[in-house]
Write a protein that holds these residues in place. Structure first.
Motif, PDB file in Angstrom:
ATOM      1  N   TYR A 121     -56.075 157.594  28.727  1.00  0.00           N
ATOM      2  CA  TYR A 121     -57.494 157.781  28.565  1.00  0.00           C
ATOM      3  C   TYR A 121     -57.455 159.321  28.771  1.00  0.00           C
ATOM      4  CZ  TYR A 121     -58.858 153.905  32.081  1.00  0.00           C
ATOM      5  OH  TYR A 121     -58.500 153.022  32.891  1.00  0.00           O
ATOM      6  N   GLU A 122     -58.367 159.888  27.519  1.00  0.00           N
ATOM      7  CA  GLU A 122     -58.743 161.039  27.537  1.00  0.00           C
ATOM      8  C   GLU A 122     -58.828 162.794  28.271  1.00  0.00           C
ATOM      9  OE1 GLU A 122     -62.307 162.088  24.855  1.00  0.00           O
ATOM     10  OE2 GLU A 122     -62.443 159.388  24.608  1.00  0.00           O
ATOM     11  N   THR A 123     -58.210 163.143  27.937  1.00  0.00           N
ATOM     12  CA  THR A 123     -58.731 164.585  28.657  1.00  0.00           C
ATOM     13  C   THR A 123     -60.200 165.726  28.442  1.00  0.00           C
ATOM     14  OG1 THR A 123     -57.443 165.890  27.757  1.00  0.00           O
ATOM     15  CG2 THR A 123     -56.554 164.981  29.444  1.00  0.00           C
ATOM     16  N   TYR A 124     -60.462 165.919  29.894  1.00  0.00           N
ATOM     17  CA  TYR A 124     -61.828 166.583  29.189  1.00  0.00           C
ATOM     18  C   TYR A 124     -61.531 168.163  28.798  1.00  0.00           C
ATOM     19  CZ  TYR A 124     -63.597 163.925  32.565  1.00  0.00           C
ATOM     20  OH  TYR A 124     -64.993 162.193  33.212  1.00  0.00           O
ATOM     21  N   SER A 125     -59.704 168.679  28.250  1.00  0.00           N
ATOM     22  CA  SER A 125     -60.062 169.795  27.321  1.00  0.00           C
ATOM     23  C   SER A 125     -59.789 169.073  26.362  1.00  0.00           C
ATOM     24  CB  SER A 125     -59.025 170.818  28.236  1.00  0.00           C
ATOM     25  OG  SER A 125     -57.946 169.849  28.438  1.00  0.00           O
ATOM     26  N   ASN A 126     -58.649 168.206  25.574  1.00  0.00           N
ATOM     27  CA  ASN A 126     -58.702 167.689  24.618  1.00  0.00           C
ATOM     28  C   ASN A 126     -59.059 166.572  24.426  1.00  0.00           C
ATOM     29  OD1 ASN A 126     -57.253 167.499  21.853  1.00  0.00           O
ATOM     30  ND2 ASN A 126     -55.809 167.486  22.762  1.00  0.00           N
ATOM     31  N   GLY A 185     -61.367 163.055  22.456  1.00  0.00           N
ATOM     32  CA  GLY A 185     -60.951 162.204  21.729  1.00  0.00           C
ATOM     33  C   GLY A 185     -59.655 161.972  20.831  1.00  0.00           C
ATOM     34  N   GLU A 186     -59.033 162.378  22.507  1.00  0.00           N
ATOM     35  CA  GLU A 186     -56.765 162.232  21.811  1.00  0.00           C
ATOM     36  C   GLU A 186     -56.623 161.116  23.198  1.00  0.00           C
ATOM     37  OE1 GLU A 186     -55.101 162.486  19.202  1.00  0.00           O
ATOM     38  OE2 GLU A 186     -57.041 164.046  18.165  1.00  0.00           O
ATOM     39  N   GLU A 187     -55.781 160.597  23.070  1.00  0.00           N
ATOM     40  CA  GLU A 187     -54.623 159.652  23.803  1.00  0.00           C
ATOM     41  C   GLU A 187     -54.149 161.005  24.950  1.00  0.00           C
ATOM     42  OE1 GLU A 187     -52.394 156.297  23.522  1.00  0.00           O
ATOM     43  OE2 GLU A 187     -53.560 155.552  22.260  1.00  0.00           O
ATOM     44  N   ALA A 188     -53.866 161.612  25.922  1.00  0.00           N
ATOM     45  CA  ALA A 188     -53.283 162.343  26.288  1.00  0.00           C
ATOM     46  C   ALA A 188     -52.375 161.234  27.754  1.00  0.00           C
ATOM     47  CB  ALA A 188     -54.112 163.144  27.382  1.00  0.00           C
ATOM     48  N   PRO A 189     -50.794 161.302  27.224  1.00  0.00           N
ATOM     49  CA  PRO A 189     -49.906 160.740  28.097  1.00  0.00           C
ATOM     50  C   PRO A 189     -49.809 162.208  28.753  1.00  0.00           C
ATOM     51  CG  PRO A 189     -49.528 160.550  25.594  1.00  0.00           C
ATOM     52  CD  PRO A 189     -50.668 161.284  25.327  1.00  0.00           C
ATOM     53  N   ILE A 190     -48.842 162.007  29.825  1.00  0.00           N
ATOM     54  CA  ILE A 190     -48.769 162.205  30.821  1.00  0.00           C
ATOM     55  C   ILE A 190     -47.393 163.123  29.960  1.00  0.00           C
ATOM     56  CG2 ILE A 190     -48.269 162.556  33.479  1.00  0.00           C
ATOM     57  CD1 ILE A 190     -50.914 162.029  32.719  1.00  0.00           C
ATOM     58  N   VAL A 191     -48.125 164.231  29.964  1.00  0.00           N
ATOM     59  CA  VAL A 191     -46.543 165.322  30.389  1.00  0.00           C
ATOM     60  C   VAL A 191     -45.558 165.305  31.895  1.00  0.00           C
ATOM     61  CG1 VAL A 191     -45.700 167.532  28.716  1.00  0.00           C
ATOM     62  CG2 VAL A 191     -47.251 166.574  27.701  1.00  0.00           C
ATOM     63  N   ASP A 200     -41.176 165.792  25.814  1.00  0.00           N
ATOM     64  CA  ASP A 200     -40.922 164.430  25.366  1.00  0.00           C
ATOM     65  C   ASP A 200     -42.199 163.835  26.062  1.00  0.00           C
ATOM     66  OD1 ASP A 200     -39.018 165.612  26.985  1.00  0.00           O
ATOM     67  OD2 ASP A 200     -37.621 163.675  26.109  1.00  0.00           O
ATOM     68  N   ILE A 201     -42.259 162.238  25.345  1.00  0.00           N
ATOM     69  CA  ILE A 201     -42.883 161.204  26.140  1.00  0.00           C
ATOM     70  C   ILE A 201     -42.798 159.786  25.463  1.00  0.00           C
ATOM     71  CG2 ILE A 201     -45.033 162.937  26.463  1.00  0.00           C
ATOM     72  CD1 ILE A 201     -46.531 161.553  24.027  1.00  0.00           C
ATOM     73  N   ASP A 202     -41.349 160.165  24.504  1.00  0.00           N
ATOM     74  CA  ASP A 202     -40.846 159.448  24.815  1.00  0.00           C
ATOM     75  C   ASP A 202     -40.123 158.430  24.959  1.00  0.00           C
ATOM     76  OD1 ASP A 202     -42.933 158.400  22.750  1.00  0.00           O
ATOM     77  OD2 ASP A 202     -42.167 159.220  20.870  1.00  0.00           O
ATOM     78  N   ASP A 203     -39.345 158.657  26.322  1.00  0.00           N
ATOM     79  CA  ASP A 203     -37.771 158.549  26.650  1.00  0.00           C
ATOM     80  C   ASP A 203     -38.382 158.154  28.046  1.00  0.00           C
ATOM     81  OD1 ASP A 203     -35.554 159.219  28.106  1.00  0.00           O
ATOM     82  OD2 ASP A 203     -35.015 161.031  27.904  1.00  0.00           O
ATOM     83  N   TYR A 204     -37.504 156.945  27.718  1.00  0.00           N
ATOM     84  CA  TYR A 204     -38.430 156.059  28.752  1.00  0.00           C
ATOM     85  C   TYR A 204     -36.717 155.600  29.443  1.00  0.00           C
ATOM     86  CZ  TYR A 204     -42.528 155.677  27.149  1.00  0.00           C
ATOM     87  OH  TYR A 204     -44.289 156.231  26.508  1.00  0.00           O
ATOM     88  N   ASN A 205     -36.026 156.767  29.901  1.00  0.00           N
ATOM     89  CA  ASN A 205     -33.912 156.069  30.273  1.00  0.00           C
ATOM     90  C   ASN A 205     -34.364 156.824  31.196  1.00  0.00           C
ATOM     91  OD1 ASN A 205     -33.701 154.999  28.576  1.00  0.00           O
ATOM     92  ND2 ASN A 205     -33.344 156.881  27.165  1.00  0.00           N
ATOM     93  N   ASP A 227     -57.183 166.612  35.186  1.00  0.00           N
ATOM     94  CA  ASP A 227     -58.191 166.857  34.081  1.00  0.00           C
ATOM     95  C   ASP A 227     -58.782 165.627  33.434  1.00  0.00           C
ATOM     96  OD1 ASP A 227     -59.842 168.230  32.616  1.00  0.00           O
ATOM     97  OD2 ASP A 227     -57.978 168.453  30.520  1.00  0.00           O
ATOM     98  N   LYS A 228     -57.875 164.273  33.648  1.00  0.00           N
ATOM     99  CA  LYS A 228     -58.216 162.973  32.940  1.00  0.00           C
ATOM    100  C   LYS A 228     -59.927 162.746  32.913  1.00  0.00           C
ATOM    101  CE  LYS A 228     -53.851 161.361  31.244  1.00  0.00           C
ATOM    102  NZ  LYS A 228     -54.112 160.465  30.237  1.00  0.00           N
ATOM    103  N   ASP A 229     -60.057 161.474  32.424  1.00  0.00           N
ATOM    104  CA  ASP A 229     -60.941 161.112  32.576  1.00  0.00           C
ATOM    105  C   ASP A 229     -62.133 160.801  33.202  1.00  0.00           C
ATOM    106  OD1 ASP A 229     -63.331 158.635  32.116  1.00  0.00           O
ATOM    107  OD2 ASP A 229     -62.427 158.934  29.543  1.00  0.00           O
ATOM    108  N   ALA A 230     -62.638 160.748  34.048  1.00  0.00           N
ATOM    109  CA  ALA A 230     -62.785 160.214  35.280  1.00  0.00           C
ATOM    110  C   ALA A 230     -62.701 158.377  35.583  1.00  0.00           C
ATOM    111  CB  ALA A 230     -64.901 160.347  35.663  1.00  0.00           C
ATOM    112  N   ARG A 231     -62.915 158.166  34.944  1.00  0.00           N
ATOM    113  CA  ARG A 231     -62.402 156.409  34.912  1.00  0.00           C
ATOM    114  C   ARG A 231     -61.863 156.359  35.047  1.00  0.00           C
ATOM    115  NH1 ARG A 231     -65.570 155.307  28.971  1.00  0.00           N
ATOM    116  NH2 ARG A 231     -64.136 157.176  29.032  1.00  0.00           N
TER     117      ARG A 231
END
Lengths: 638, 233
Positions: A359-364, A366-372, A378-383, A403-407
């Protein structure tokens, strides 16, 4: 006078007695296992009853569509609450983890639609045979023919997307003692889609624009199915070579589409979608909300009761009253554990972090918005928890999603958000004041005279996340909201009566946008406009350009959990790329007791106890049941 | 009493005559063998859950009926075996493998224990594979021999507790590289797995199998593998 009457009476009686035996016609037996056509179609009520049965059999992947197949609302349909979404990257199941649902084309499961599909085709072919003989006005006959063509196309579409090219049974078959004469070989995959589209053209030309409030196929419904089916065929043609197969069925064209045909199908999709868009009959529900919060509430309400959004809903499958074969089970299976209201098996639908990230954020925009979650970003460390990382701290667990998309907020229950007036507690554990992590362990600890519970509350009624108890808690950090009723859960089988929207206007707009973006045909400005109309409805005010990535992300979030994602991955041949030893991800909210007052940190992690999922290329087509008897050429099995 | 006895005799007689033994023999033949790399004379390893398929069509049972196909899937080590086959003449063909297409055997007799080895040319060979651990990194270096002019599509390093480790069975997020070009056998490729970055799935102190894989861009080609190497991390 009296005497004469008596005499006549006697004669009549005698005549009657002598005639009676010859009237019984003992030898003219009606078969006991069949009804004559006139008995069913003789009255408008009979036709309606028959039609209702045909609609019931349509392959709509709706509230009754579970792992064990279509129409799962008979008795206690104990299918575990396992749905299509859990076979995709949208969600995992609280007990089973990720489902795979690849290979089985046999038996009772969601992929097997061969026998049920051909049963429906048989039923509709019998109707098509009978239509010319019915004693009804010509106008009614026309409408009925249109409905029959629509039902037949829908049935073939449901089978074709699972098995490829099909034996096309265009008229009802009669068994006269020779089974050989009933055997029909498959048509090519292209011929099959062409047939489906041509049946839909018949339906479109004959169906009325409305049924005065009755939920039956209209011209618009047939156009909507055409938009969906043409997009499916176009995608197969364009992407088939991403996952090529070999074997007899391929050599004969029974499976396989050619890239040179893609544009023809995209054009068909664009034309069908545009006809709906140009009609002026449909529009988006509440298209210009003032705030994201308003957008979220509009979107949520639309799925809780699509009848408030009849300008957007093109085709609704209704559930009028609760009960066996009537209601459905979304509320009991998927409500967060805290709101189970005594029902023992809630919380089965666990939306993944992977979906939430999209889900996009309203501030950015047109982009995916991974939860930082860390200052390292780093968003790729799932350990799991790593003491050396600098986790971001939050007073309120809802803050990272603000800030995430209402949906997102209308689809997913995020930790700490409220549902039916109750705060939904989702907590994976805490970090003790000495720095020791206690994650997914249960128990409690007292710090400065305050007791903190590992899962956020003292009893299993007080939280909805991460406890293994009963499989009732989410293991991803997110629970489920879309479609669920505002009313308290009725703790019993088949009690939900939410209506399902099979076709809605937003899907048509997204079909249009995708077809234009993929093919370069049609009106690019208009495609960008309608995609942004959907984003505007979700509270976005910045427009994004028409790209494949933008359209597909928009489609994924707008249609999430509407059982479209699976088919998007299949038709675009992305499933085998995405599902190579795939593991879904969770977001674990953890209370950090080292700071005072305690604050939340979030840990991006693999969903625990989940087996990696692999989708094999051969599973793009399911194996056809009963080929030994039917003589049908089997799909590639290797 | 006597009457009842007679009736019972009759019943026994009727029931006994209806008890005919199933008159079909059970499958009495077996087909087994190995896919052998004609270049190295070694068994050709492959994925276990997506293995080469051997199609068997019994001849002279139903004429022109191609769909009565029995399939049997080979094992991860390149061998295969089916001990439940009816004796007879069969068309045998191995399809959808990780080697260049081979012509079908139009007719062969399967009777008793029948051995059938397939000499095949793998799409790709992994040459001089070395998998070693340095610190918290497991690194694989290798070269690739192409047996045709088809491009190398992808290479990967896989890890799993099961010796059938491979592309569909691995515990890390993709350690792969898209090549999509022709390669030279002198070119050295290198892939590595960071053990620390996978500490939740690759548990310290446990033994795992590591294996190098590569897949050709040929239509429906499957992965070719080097040997699986086991060590404790």
């Amino acid at each position: 006078m009296m005497k004469v009457f008596k005499f006549i009476n006697c004669v009549l009686l005698a005549a009657t007695v002598s005639l009676l035996p010859s009237c019984t016609e003992v030898l003219d037996l009606e078969p006991q296992d069949k009804l004559p056509v006139e008995a069913v179609f003789g009255s408008p009520a009979g036709v309606k009853l028959y039609m209702a049965n045909l609609y019931y059999q349509l392959p709509t992947e709706d509230f009754l569509f579970f792992n064990s197949g279509f129409n799962q609302n008979q008795g206690g349909p104990n299918n575990g609450g396992q749905t299509r979404a859990q076979s995709t990257d949208e969600a995992v199941h609280s007990e089973a983890g990720g489902l795979n649902n690849g290979p089985n084309g046999n038996g009772d499961n969601m992929n097997n639609y061969w026998i049920a599909g051909y049963s429906l085709i048989r039923d509709v072919n019998l109707l098509i045979d009978a239509i010319p003989t019915l004693n009804i006005p010509e106008e009614e006959r026309e409408k009925l023919s249109g409905e029959a063509a629509f039902v037949r196309a829908f049935a073939y579409f449901g089978i074709a997307i699972r098995y490829g090219g099909l034996p096309l049974i265009k008229e009802s078959q009669e068994y006269l003692g020779d089974a050989e004469s009933l055997k029909v070989q498959r048509s090519t995959e292209k011929e099959t889609y062409d047939y489906i589209l041509s049946e839909l053209d018949i339906a479109i030309s004959k169906l009325p624009e409305s049924w005065d409030g009755e939920r039956r196929a209209t011209k618009w419904v047939a156009l909507a199915l055409k938009s969906r089916a043409a997009l499916h065929a176009a995608s197969l043609a364009k992407f088939w070579n991403k996952a090529p197969l070999t074997g007899d069925a391929v050599d004969l064209g029974y499976v396989g589409m050619s890239a040179s045909d893609a544009d023809t199908y995209y054009a068909e999709c664009i034309a069908a979608s545009a006809e709906i868009m140009d009609s002026g009959v449909f529009s988006l529900f509440q298209p210009t909300p003032a705030t994201p919060a308003e957008a979220a509430e509009n979107y949520r309400r639309m799925f809780q009761d699509p009848n408030i959004a009849l300008n957007e809903a093109i085709f609704i499958k209704g559930h009028t009253i609760p009960g066996n074969r009537r209601g459905h089970n979304y509320d009991i299976w998927f409500t967060p554990a805290q709101l189970a209201n005594g029902w023992p098996h809630p919380g089965r639908m666990n939306p993944t972090l992977d979906l939430v990230d999209k889900y996009e954020t309203y501030s950015n925009p047109g982009e995916e918005a991974p939860i930082v979650t860390t200052s390292e970003g780093d968003i790729d460390d799932y350990n799991g928890y790593d003491a050396s990382k600098n986790y971001l701290h939050f007073d309120d667990p809802r803050t990272p999603f603000e800030d995430k998309d209402a949906r997102l907020h209308a689809t997913v229950v995020i930790p700490g958000s409220s549902m039916k007036g109750e705060e939904i507690v989702i907590q994976a554990g805490f970090i003790l004041p000495d720095g020791t992590p206690r994650i997914r362990t249960g128990g409690s600890v007292e710090v400065d005279g305050v007791t903190y519970y590992n899962y956020g509350g003292p009893t299993t009624n007080d939280y909805s996340g991460f406890d293994g108890f009963g499989g009732n808690n989410t293991k991803t950090g997110f629970s489920f909201r879309k479609f669920l009723s505002d009313d308290p859960v009725t703790p019993g089988w088949n009690q939900s009566t939410t209506d399902w929207v099979e076709f809605r206007y937003a899907e048509i707009l997204l079909n249009y946008a995708e077809a234009v973006a993929e093919s370069g045909l049609g009106d690019e400005a208009r495609a960008a406009e309608v995609m942004n109309d959907i984003r505007r409805r979700a509270g976005h005010t910045t427009e994004t350009p028409l790209t494949i990535a933008n359209v597909m992300r928009e489609r994924t979030v707008e249609l999430a959990f509407e059982n479209k994602r699976w088919w998007d991955l299949i038709r675009r041949r992305e499933r085998h790329e995405l599902f190579e030893a795939q593991i879904s991800h969770a977001l674990q909210p953890v209370l950090d007791l080292r700071v005072s007052p305690p604050q939340y940190i979030f840990i991006r992690a693999n969903v625990h106890n989940m087996n990696p999922r692999t989708f094999l290329i051969r599973d793009y087509y399911l194996s056809i049941p009963g080929v030994g008897a039917s003589g049908v050429i089997q799909n590639p099995t290797g | 009493m006597k009457q009842i006895k007679h009736i019972l005799y009759f019943v026994v007689l009727v029931m006994a005559t209806s008890c005919e033994i199933d008159n079909y023999d059970q499958p009495n033949a077996e087909l087994y063998g190995t896919f052998i790399d004609e270049g190295t004379n070694e068994p050709l390893a492959q994925d276990i859950i997506n293995g080469t398929v051997i199609e068997l069509i019994e001849q002279g049972w139903v004429e022109d009926q191609t769909n009565v196909t029995q399939t049997l899937v080979s094992k991860g080590d390149g061998t295969y075996q089916n001990s439940q086959i009816f004796s007879g003449e069969y068309l045998v063909r191995a399809v959808r493998g990780n080697f260049h297409d081979i012509p079908p055997i139009e007719s062969m007799e399967i009777k008793g224990r029948t051995e059938l080895n397939f000499l095949v040319t793998p799409y790709l060979r992994i040459i001089d594979p070395v998998i070693e651990r340095v610190g918290s990194t497991v690194t694989a270096t290798f070269r690739i021999e192409q047996t045709s002019t088809q491009e190398v599509s992808r290479i990967g390093l896989y890890v799993h507790p099961n010796p059938n480790v491979g592309n569909p069975m691995t515990l890390t997020s993709r350690v792969e590289s898209n090549i999509n070009r022709l390669t030279d056998p002198s070119e050295t490729f290198s892939l590595s797995i960071d053990l620390d970055a996978n500490s939740s799935t690759l548990l310290q102190g446990n033994p795992y199998y590591f294996r190098i894989g590569a897949v050709s861009s040929a239509g429906s080609a499957k992965y070719n593998y080097g040997p699986a190497v086991r060590f404790t991390i």
